[in-house]
Design a protein around this motif. Sequence first.
Motif, mmCIF file in Angstrom:
data_model
loop_
_atom_site.group_PDB
_atom_site.id
_atom_site.type_symbol
_atom_site.label_atom_id
_atom_site.label_comp_id
_atom_site.label_asym_id
_atom_site.label_seq_id
_atom_site.Cartn_x
_atom_site.Cartn_y
_atom_site.Cartn_z
ATOM 1 N N ARG A 21 3.284 -7.086 8.029
ATOM 2 C CA ARG A 21 5.180 -6.549 8.302
ATOM 3 C C ARG A 21 5.914 -7.022 7.534
ATOM 4 N N PHE A 24 5.193 -7.208 3.575
ATOM 5 C CA PHE A 24 5.420 -5.875 2.851
ATOM 6 C C PHE A 24 7.303 -5.713 3.172
ATOM 7 N N ARG A 28 9.300 -4.876 -0.330
ATOM 8 C CA ARG A 28 9.641 -4.219 -0.527
ATOM 9 C C ARG A 28 11.180 -3.996 -0.768
ATOM 10 N N GLU A 44 7.855 3.972 -4.415
ATOM 11 C CA GLU A 44 6.978 4.524 -3.516
ATOM 12 C C GLU A 44 5.795 4.286 -4.834
ATOM 13 N N ARG A 48 3.998 0.064 -4.933
ATOM 14 C CA ARG A 48 3.599 0.162 -3.087
ATOM 15 C C ARG A 48 2.356 0.025 -3.209
ATOM 16 N N GLU A 52 1.094 -3.520 -1.148
ATOM 17 C CA GLU A 52 -0.254 -3.084 0.610
ATOM 18 C C GLU A 52 -0.984 -4.122 0.097
ATOM 19 N N ALA A 55 0.294 -7.361 1.198
ATOM 20 C CA ALA A 55 0.457 -7.166 2.480
ATOM 21 C C ALA A 55 -0.629 -7.720 3.391
ATOM 22 N N LEU A 56 -1.058 -6.465 3.046
ATOM 23 C CA LEU A 56 -3.122 -6.669 3.495
ATOM 24 C C LEU A 56 -3.916 -8.134 3.450
#
Length: 119
Positions: A21, A24, A28, A44, A48, A52, A55-56
């Motif tokens: 989180r 991310f 962002r 988006e 994104r 993502e 971040a993963l």
Amino acid sequence: MLLLWLSVLGGYGVGAVLTARAVFERGRTGFLGTASGRSLAEFERKERPHIEAIALFSGVLWVTAVPLLLLRQFVARVVLARPGHGGRDAQQVRARIDELERALGVGAYAADDSRRRRG
């Protein structure tokens, strides 16, 4: 013993979620906070999925990602530093460029050089 394993896995999962989180949100904010005024819809649509994925991976590898995030400035300056850029400030760089332009007779000194050749 089972309780110990569950608490270790739960702790790892919490660390992974919090790290993902944070990464991310940082990505962002970095995308939307640029001077070009990018919109949320553009984020988006274009960025994104990339953020993502980063971040993963950061979440899964949070044990190594968290120290790197905390030491971000150190890593950026020492590990990822380009060779030959010893942290010179802008004034030193401008002075060096000016010196080289004068020596080569280009840039602002091109007109001076052409006057010397004619005269």
